[in-house]
Design a protein around this motif. Structure first.
Motif, PDB file in Angstrom:
ATOM      1  N   SER A 218     -29.453 -27.577 -32.407  1.00  0.00           N
ATOM      2  CA  SER A 218     -28.256 -28.162 -33.007  1.00  0.00           C
ATOM      3  C   SER A 218     -27.789 -27.457 -34.281  1.00  0.00           C
ATOM      4  O   SER A 218     -26.645 -27.609 -34.689  1.00  0.00           O
ATOM      5  CB  SER A 218     -28.492 -29.638 -33.304  1.00  0.00           C
ATOM      6  OG  SER A 218     -29.597 -29.780 -34.176  1.00  0.00           O
ATOM      7  N   LYS A 219     -28.634 -26.680 -34.904  1.00  0.00           N
ATOM      8  CA  LYS A 219     -28.221 -25.978 -36.132  1.00  0.00           C
ATOM      9  C   LYS A 219     -27.510 -24.667 -35.813  1.00  0.00           C
ATOM     10  O   LYS A 219     -26.774 -24.139 -36.635  1.00  0.00           O
ATOM     11  CB  LYS A 219     -29.430 -25.719 -37.025  1.00  0.00           C
ATOM     12  CG  LYS A 219     -29.026 -25.277 -38.403  1.00  0.00           C
ATOM     13  CD  LYS A 219     -30.144 -25.367 -39.399  1.00  0.00           C
ATOM     14  CE  LYS A 219     -29.629 -24.952 -40.763  1.00  0.00           C
ATOM     15  NZ  LYS A 219     -30.621 -25.055 -41.780  1.00  0.00           N
ATOM     16  N   TRP A 220     -27.724 -24.127 -34.614  1.00  0.00           N
ATOM     17  CA  TRP A 220     -27.027 -22.911 -34.201  1.00  0.00           C
ATOM     18  C   TRP A 220     -25.613 -23.319 -33.827  1.00  0.00           C
ATOM     19  O   TRP A 220     -25.396 -24.028 -32.850  1.00  0.00           O
ATOM     20  CB  TRP A 220     -27.760 -22.259 -33.032  1.00  0.00           C
ATOM     21  CG  TRP A 220     -27.136 -20.991 -32.526  1.00  0.00           C
ATOM     22  CD1 TRP A 220     -26.466 -20.047 -33.255  1.00  0.00           C
ATOM     23  CD2 TRP A 220     -27.112 -20.530 -31.175  1.00  0.00           C
ATOM     24  NE1 TRP A 220     -26.043 -19.028 -32.441  1.00  0.00           N
ATOM     25  CE2 TRP A 220     -26.427 -19.296 -31.156  1.00  0.00           C
ATOM     26  CE3 TRP A 220     -27.604 -21.034 -29.975  1.00  0.00           C
ATOM     27  CZ2 TRP A 220     -26.231 -18.571 -30.000  1.00  0.00           C
ATOM     28  CZ3 TRP A 220     -27.405 -20.306 -28.822  1.00  0.00           C
ATOM     29  CH2 TRP A 220     -26.733 -19.080 -28.841  1.00  0.00           C
ATOM     30  N   THR A 221     -24.635 -22.884 -34.590  1.00  0.00           N
ATOM     31  CA  THR A 221     -23.253 -23.314 -34.397  1.00  0.00           C
ATOM     32  C   THR A 221     -22.311 -22.128 -34.210  1.00  0.00           C
ATOM     33  O   THR A 221     -21.391 -21.917 -35.014  1.00  0.00           O
ATOM     34  CB  THR A 221     -22.783 -24.175 -35.584  1.00  0.00           C
ATOM     35  OG1 THR A 221     -22.928 -23.404 -36.779  1.00  0.00           O
ATOM     36  CG2 THR A 221     -23.570 -25.454 -35.707  1.00  0.00           C
TER      37      THR A 221
ATOM     38  N   ASP B 237     -26.756 -29.516 -26.553  1.00  0.00           N
ATOM     39  CA  ASP B 237     -26.976 -29.868 -27.957  1.00  0.00           C
ATOM     40  C   ASP B 237     -26.868 -28.700 -28.920  1.00  0.00           C
ATOM     41  O   ASP B 237     -27.222 -28.846 -30.094  1.00  0.00           O
ATOM     42  CB  ASP B 237     -28.320 -30.587 -28.156  1.00  0.00           C
ATOM     43  CG  ASP B 237     -28.451 -31.807 -27.254  1.00  0.00           C
ATOM     44  OD1 ASP B 237     -27.479 -32.555 -27.144  1.00  0.00           O
ATOM     45  OD2 ASP B 237     -29.533 -31.984 -26.659  1.00  0.00           O
ATOM     46  N   VAL B 238     -26.446 -27.513 -28.450  1.00  0.00           N
ATOM     47  CA  VAL B 238     -26.179 -26.416 -29.383  1.00  0.00           C
ATOM     48  C   VAL B 238     -24.994 -26.868 -30.223  1.00  0.00           C
ATOM     49  O   VAL B 238     -24.046 -27.456 -29.711  1.00  0.00           O
ATOM     50  CB  VAL B 238     -25.873 -25.103 -28.621  1.00  0.00           C
ATOM     51  CG1 VAL B 238     -25.272 -24.053 -29.544  1.00  0.00           C
ATOM     52  CG2 VAL B 238     -27.150 -24.568 -27.976  1.00  0.00           C
ATOM     53  N   GLY B 239     -25.058 -26.616 -31.520  1.00  0.00           N
ATOM     54  CA  GLY B 239     -24.037 -27.089 -32.444  1.00  0.00           C
ATOM     55  C   GLY B 239     -22.657 -26.636 -32.065  1.00  0.00           C
ATOM     56  O   GLY B 239     -21.651 -27.226 -32.332  1.00  0.00           O
TER      57      GLY B 239
ATOM     58  N   GLN C 186     -30.678 -20.593 -36.235  1.00  0.00           N
ATOM     59  CA  GLN C 186     -29.429 -20.452 -36.975  1.00  0.00           C
ATOM     60  C   GLN C 186     -28.581 -19.296 -36.455  1.00  0.00           C
ATOM     61  O   GLN C 186     -27.364 -19.325 -36.581  1.00  0.00           O
ATOM     62  CB  GLN C 186     -29.729 -20.243 -38.458  1.00  0.00           C
ATOM     63  CG  GLN C 186     -30.440 -21.435 -39.070  1.00  0.00           C
ATOM     64  CD  GLN C 186     -30.957 -21.134 -40.457  1.00  0.00           C
ATOM     65  OE1 GLN C 186     -30.345 -20.388 -41.216  1.00  0.00           O
ATOM     66  NE2 GLN C 186     -32.094 -21.706 -40.800  1.00  0.00           N
TER      67      GLN C 186
ATOM     68  N   GLU D 144     -19.210 -19.995 -33.037  1.00  0.00           N
ATOM     69  CA  GLU D 144     -17.848 -20.279 -32.603  1.00  0.00           C
ATOM     70  C   GLU D 144     -17.631 -19.734 -31.198  1.00  0.00           C
ATOM     71  O   GLU D 144     -16.800 -20.238 -30.450  1.00  0.00           O
ATOM     72  CB  GLU D 144     -16.842 -19.665 -33.577  1.00  0.00           C
ATOM     73  CG  GLU D 144     -16.815 -20.382 -34.907  1.00  0.00           C
ATOM     74  CD  GLU D 144     -15.746 -19.826 -35.823  1.00  0.00           C
ATOM     75  OE1 GLU D 144     -14.775 -19.223 -35.341  1.00  0.00           O
ATOM     76  OE2 GLU D 144     -15.898 -19.992 -37.040  1.00  0.00           O
TER      77      GLU D 144
END
Length: 170
Positions: A144-147, A168-170, A122, A149
């Protein structure tokens, strides 16, 4: 303190192991030292590591519910697959980190069916303050949950792998 190293394979496949507390001053966590400790849900480093410390190949691979990991100052090297499929939720990297060998360091791909959403990365702190020169193959693949900006890399980075470094990183 006379503690220096945890040998390779020391706790490999200790399926009942739930907590690990690493003393300050360690210099080596050997290859596969805690690999497949699938109940491991708490990893604590009690102070800084020794000079030029290393976390070996697959040291915490497939520790599916490890949670928060704050790699201590003094750690210089993370080897291939050190935390692959480790269920790291919050990651803090030390300023002393200079080398990430191989790939798949924090990757979640292929075994993600064993890692629930709550045990996916995260947050990452300290990446921009490390001294690494290469973002390796599949370093954060599948997270994918690490988003974020924005991802700030250290000024020392010279190479970013074109083989799924942040795929696939968010």
């Amino acid at each position: 303190d006379c503690f220096v190293a945890i040998n390779s394979n020391a706790f490999k496949k200790c399926t009942a192991l739930t907590q690990v507390s690493i003393p300050a001053g360690f210099t080596t966590i050997g290859d596969y030292a805690f690999q497949d400790c699938q109940a491991l849900s708490s990893l604590t480093f009690r102070g800084n590591a020794g000079t030029d410390a290393i976390i070996g190949i697959g040291a915490f691979e497939r520790c599916y519910i490890i949670g928060t990991v704050s790699i201590p100052e003094g750690v210089k090297t993370l080897d291939n697959c050190a935390f692959k499929h480790a269920g790291v939720t919050h990651l803090s990297l030390p300023t002393t980190l200079t080398t990430i060998n191989g790939g798949s360091t924090f990757m979640l791909s292929g075994a993600t069916d064993k890692i629930t959403t709550e045990y996916r990365l995260q947050s990452v702190t300290g990446l921009e303050k490390t001294q690494i020169t290469t973002i390796v193959d599949s370093m954060f693949r599948g997270q994918s949950k690490w988003t974020p900006e924005i991802i700030i890399l250290p000024n020392t980075v010279q190479t970013i792998s074109n083989d799924y470094a942040f795929a696939d990183v968010g």
